[in-house]
Design an enzyme around this catalytic site. Structure first.
Site, PDB file in Angstrom:
ATOM      1  N   HIS A   1       7.305   0.451   4.355  1.00 29.24           N
ATOM      2  CA  HIS A   1       7.348   0.546   2.886  1.00 29.24           C
ATOM      3  C   HIS A   1       7.640   1.989   2.457  1.00 29.24           C
ATOM      4  CE1 HIS A   1       4.247  -2.964   2.929  1.00 29.24           C
ATOM      5  NE2 HIS A   1       5.401  -3.468   2.553  1.00 29.24           N
TER       6      HIS A   1
ATOM      7  N   LYS B   1      -5.738 -14.494  -1.695  1.00 28.02           N
ATOM      8  CA  LYS B   1      -7.108 -14.776  -2.121  1.00 28.02           C
ATOM      9  C   LYS B   1      -8.080 -13.762  -1.550  1.00 28.02           C
ATOM     10  CE  LYS B   1      -6.996 -19.580  -3.460  1.00 28.02           C
ATOM     11  NZ  LYS B   1      -6.025 -20.425  -2.740  1.00 28.02           N
TER      12      LYS B   1
ATOM     13  N   ARG C   1      14.405  -6.219   6.904  1.00 32.69           N
ATOM     14  CA  ARG C   1      14.192  -5.714   8.261  1.00 32.69           C
ATOM     15  C   ARG C   1      15.087  -6.407   9.271  1.00 32.69           C
ATOM     16  NH1 ARG C   1       7.989  -6.914   7.494  1.00 32.69           N
ATOM     17  NH2 ARG C   1       9.112  -8.706   6.685  1.00 32.69           N
TER      18      ARG C   1
ATOM     19  N   SER D   1       2.932  -5.880   6.950  1.00 33.86           N
ATOM     20  CA  SER D   1       1.511  -5.733   6.600  1.00 33.86           C
ATOM     21  C   SER D   1       0.682  -6.771   7.348  1.00 33.86           C
ATOM     22  CB  SER D   1       1.315  -5.924   5.096  1.00 33.86           C
ATOM     23  OG  SER D   1       1.998  -4.928   4.389  1.00 33.86           O
TER      24      SER D   1
END
Ligand code: PNS
Length: 163
Positions: free
Chosen positions: A18, A42, A91, A129
């Site tokens: 990022h 969540k 990517r 991530s």
């Protein structure tokens, strides 16, 4: 006319992939907003406040990088901020299908918004991530894959879970 770009995402956590894309965007556009989606997951690893704090700290020396949050439709946020470029990182070919769907849906919703795809440096092309969270939670090293501040916060999390 100055170009305001928005780089949207969950950034849970911010990775060096990022960071690479944001730095490239900051060189290409007059201004780039890192727009963190509220409540994407969540049970995120980092709270919204932590994600904002991390991104602000990492880009504190980049005057044309702003960190903000948004919820609801991205195109509505773009309209509010008077931004016309969405930046997304690509990517590998595997990213393409999902990204193309989003780009075309966003164009359907707001015809003046353009999506610009940027490729991170090859050394970051395998980082996500999701994998960072998985590798770290299973005891693997993430050094060099995330900003130092993210690594520090991940380690603090483990220490506080042990006490
Ligand atoms: O970190 P991610 O999961 O790659 O980011 C995805 C994101 C935040 C760019 C996407 O989910 C999004 O834009 N969400 C906001 C809601 C929206 O506008 N949905 C329609 C997109 S076509």
């Amino acid at each position: 006319m100055s170009t305001l770009a928005v780089y949207p995402g969950s950034f849970d956590p911010l990775t060096n992939g990022h960071v690479d894309i944001i730095e490239r965007g900051a060189r290409l556009f007059d201004r780039i907003i890192v727009a963190i989606l509220v409540n994407a997951e969540k049970s995120p690893m980092f709270t919204m406040d932590e994600r904002v704090e991390i991104a602000r700290a990492v880009f504190k020396d980049h005057p044309n990088v702003e960190v903000d949050t948004f919820d609801g439709l991205l195109v509505n946020y773009m309209q509010r901020r008077k931004a016309n470029v969405i930046v997304r990182g690509l990517r590998a070919v595997s990213d393409f299908e999902y990204e193309m769907q989003m780009a075309l849906m966003n164009r359907e919703l707001a015809s003046t918004v353009e999506t610009v795809f940027m490729m991170p440096a090859a050394q970051y092309s395998f980082i996500s991530s999701r994998l960072i969270k998985e590798v770290f939670s299973l005891g693997g090293k993430v050094h060099g894959l995330v900003p130092e501040l993210v690594e520090k916060k991940l380690k603090e999390r483990v220490r506080s879970a042990r006490t």
